[in-house]
Design a protein around this motif. Sequence first.
Motif, PDB file in Angstrom:
ATOM      1  N   HIS A 206       0.535  -1.333  -0.107  1.00  0.00           N
ATOM      2  CA  HIS A 206      -0.004  -0.100   0.058  1.00  0.00           C
ATOM      3  C   HIS A 206       0.119   1.056   0.289  1.00  0.00           C
ATOM      4  O   HIS A 206       0.557   2.093  -0.786  1.00  0.00           O
ATOM      5  N   ALA A 207       2.122   1.500   0.817  1.00  0.00           N
ATOM      6  CA  ALA A 207       2.859   2.633   0.826  1.00  0.00           C
ATOM      7  C   ALA A 207       3.149   2.242  -0.571  1.00  0.00           C
ATOM      8  O   ALA A 207       3.863   3.476  -0.978  1.00  0.00           O
ATOM      9  N   THR A 208       3.734   1.698  -1.286  1.00  0.00           N
ATOM     10  CA  THR A 208       4.731   1.499  -2.638  1.00  0.00           C
ATOM     11  C   THR A 208       3.617   2.558  -3.831  1.00  0.00           C
ATOM     12  O   THR A 208       3.861   3.065  -4.113  1.00  0.00           O
ATOM     13  N   ARG A 209       2.180   1.735  -3.279  1.00  0.00           N
ATOM     14  CA  ARG A 209       1.382   2.437  -4.579  1.00  0.00           C
ATOM     15  C   ARG A 209       0.851   4.514  -4.157  1.00  0.00           C
ATOM     16  O   ARG A 209       1.281   5.072  -5.090  1.00  0.00           O
ATOM     17  N   GLU A 210       1.212   4.082  -2.353  1.00  0.00           N
ATOM     18  CA  GLU A 210       0.942   5.401  -2.412  1.00  0.00           C
ATOM     19  C   GLU A 210       1.979   6.601  -3.086  1.00  0.00           C
ATOM     20  O   GLU A 210       2.122   7.722  -3.511  1.00  0.00           O
ATOM     21  N   LYS A 211       2.801   5.895  -3.188  1.00  0.00           N
ATOM     22  CA  LYS A 211       4.592   6.533  -3.322  1.00  0.00           C
ATOM     23  C   LYS A 211       4.152   6.398  -4.824  1.00  0.00           C
ATOM     24  O   LYS A 211       4.683   7.782  -5.731  1.00  0.00           O
ATOM     25  N   PHE A 212       3.761   5.559  -4.849  1.00  0.00           N
ATOM     26  CA  PHE A 212       4.037   5.789  -7.140  1.00  0.00           C
ATOM     27  C   PHE A 212       2.885   6.757  -7.751  1.00  0.00           C
ATOM     28  O   PHE A 212       2.948   7.964  -8.591  1.00  0.00           O
ATOM     29  N   VAL A 213       1.984   6.636  -6.616  1.00  0.00           N
ATOM     30  CA  VAL A 213       0.385   8.061  -6.980  1.00  0.00           C
ATOM     31  C   VAL A 213       1.302   9.321  -6.682  1.00  0.00           C
ATOM     32  O   VAL A 213       1.071   9.899  -7.648  1.00  0.00           O
ATOM     33  N   GLU A 214       1.835   9.091  -6.173  1.00  0.00           N
ATOM     34  CA  GLU A 214       2.296  10.449  -4.926  1.00  0.00           C
ATOM     35  C   GLU A 214       3.007  11.150  -6.430  1.00  0.00           C
ATOM     36  O   GLU A 214       3.613  12.434  -6.322  1.00  0.00           O
ATOM     37  N   CYS A 215       4.269  10.615  -6.815  1.00  0.00           N
ATOM     38  CA  CYS A 215       5.464  10.991  -7.748  1.00  0.00           C
ATOM     39  C   CYS A 215       4.599  11.260  -8.698  1.00  0.00           C
ATOM     40  O   CYS A 215       4.728  12.650  -9.548  1.00  0.00           O
ATOM     41  N   ASN A 216       3.418  10.509  -9.040  1.00  0.00           N
ATOM     42  CA  ASN A 216       2.720  10.816 -10.608  1.00  0.00           C
ATOM     43  C   ASN A 216       1.875  12.571 -10.347  1.00  0.00           C
ATOM     44  O   ASN A 216       1.927  13.212 -11.419  1.00  0.00           O
ATOM     45  N   ARG A 217       1.315  12.164  -8.764  1.00  0.00           N
ATOM     46  CA  ARG A 217       0.642  13.715  -8.617  1.00  0.00           C
ATOM     47  C   ARG A 217       1.524  15.409  -9.055  1.00  0.00           C
ATOM     48  O   ARG A 217       1.392  15.821  -9.528  1.00  0.00           O
TER      49      ARG A 217
END
Length: 329
Positions: A206-217
């Motif tokens: 979950h943390a990895t996915r959140e980090k990925f989304v934040e980078c894209n954002r």
Amino acid sequence: MPFKHILLPLDSSALAEQAITDAVSLARQCGADIHLLHVQKPPSHVDEHCADPVDWRLRRAEIRSYLNGVSEKITAQGVDVTLAIVEGRPAEQIVEYCEKNSIDLVVITAYGKGGISRFDFGSTAQKVFSGAGRSFLVVRPGEASLAEEKTAYKRILVSMDGSPRSEWVACHVASLMRGQEVEIILLQVIAVPEMPRRMPITREEHATREKFVECNRRAAEAYLEEIANQLKNGIKVRPRLLIAQNVAERIYATAAEEGVDLIAMSAHDWHTGAQQVTGTLCHTVICQSNLPVLVFQDLPDAQLQSLRTGGEFCQQSHLALAQDGSAHS
């Protein structure tokens, strides 16, 4: 300007006529002319309208009178009109007319004389979308099409995804609306990656996915601001960034929330590429949105022909960009 010759197919039904206002609005803003086209069944085809050659000729005269009436209303608004009546199967004749008359935009309603059905489009509209290889504006009758009393679009949502294609669309829309009192909303939706599995994802995943989304954002936020600043020149451009699992749903839902008059997008998005006449994202939006959707087609004619016939085409990078060859112009 992106469009010079706009085709408006009419089957004399009230449903098809709901595309007239949108066609006229675009024609006025582009300085384009409108081709009014009616496809009549051949005299040998016997149905309730054409029982014999005499009835067929009477029907043709009625169609001519009908198109003349529509033409007069359009020319009164300062748009040049060409009338055409052809014979044959509607979708085939519409596609052929596009090819013979250098049509670069088809404005059509999702349904025509056959009436509204449980399907997303009528058979003619569906065949035209897949076969014409042109940009098209689809109007869903009975919904939120441009009202007759309006003469121009006031708020337009452009779907952005970071690709040169979406930038090309944004540039064309801005050019089209230059000098108008209009607001352009540049919307990019960051997709939350799916992780399908039987068991719930772990805290680390979950943390990895959140980090990925934040980078894209963060990247998308800077990107949208840059594009918005480039396009601002006498028009209002507002970037908007959202995060969602279903990108297509968020696009048409946001358009409805924003009260826009029109959704504009490329036929192909960053992910689906150019393996189909329209990409999955575009197809979903035009199927589900109640608003008019302006779809810009950017594939070369040879590749579109290959897609329609099922043949192979050598994949190459091709974008029908502005004449100076830059998506950032």
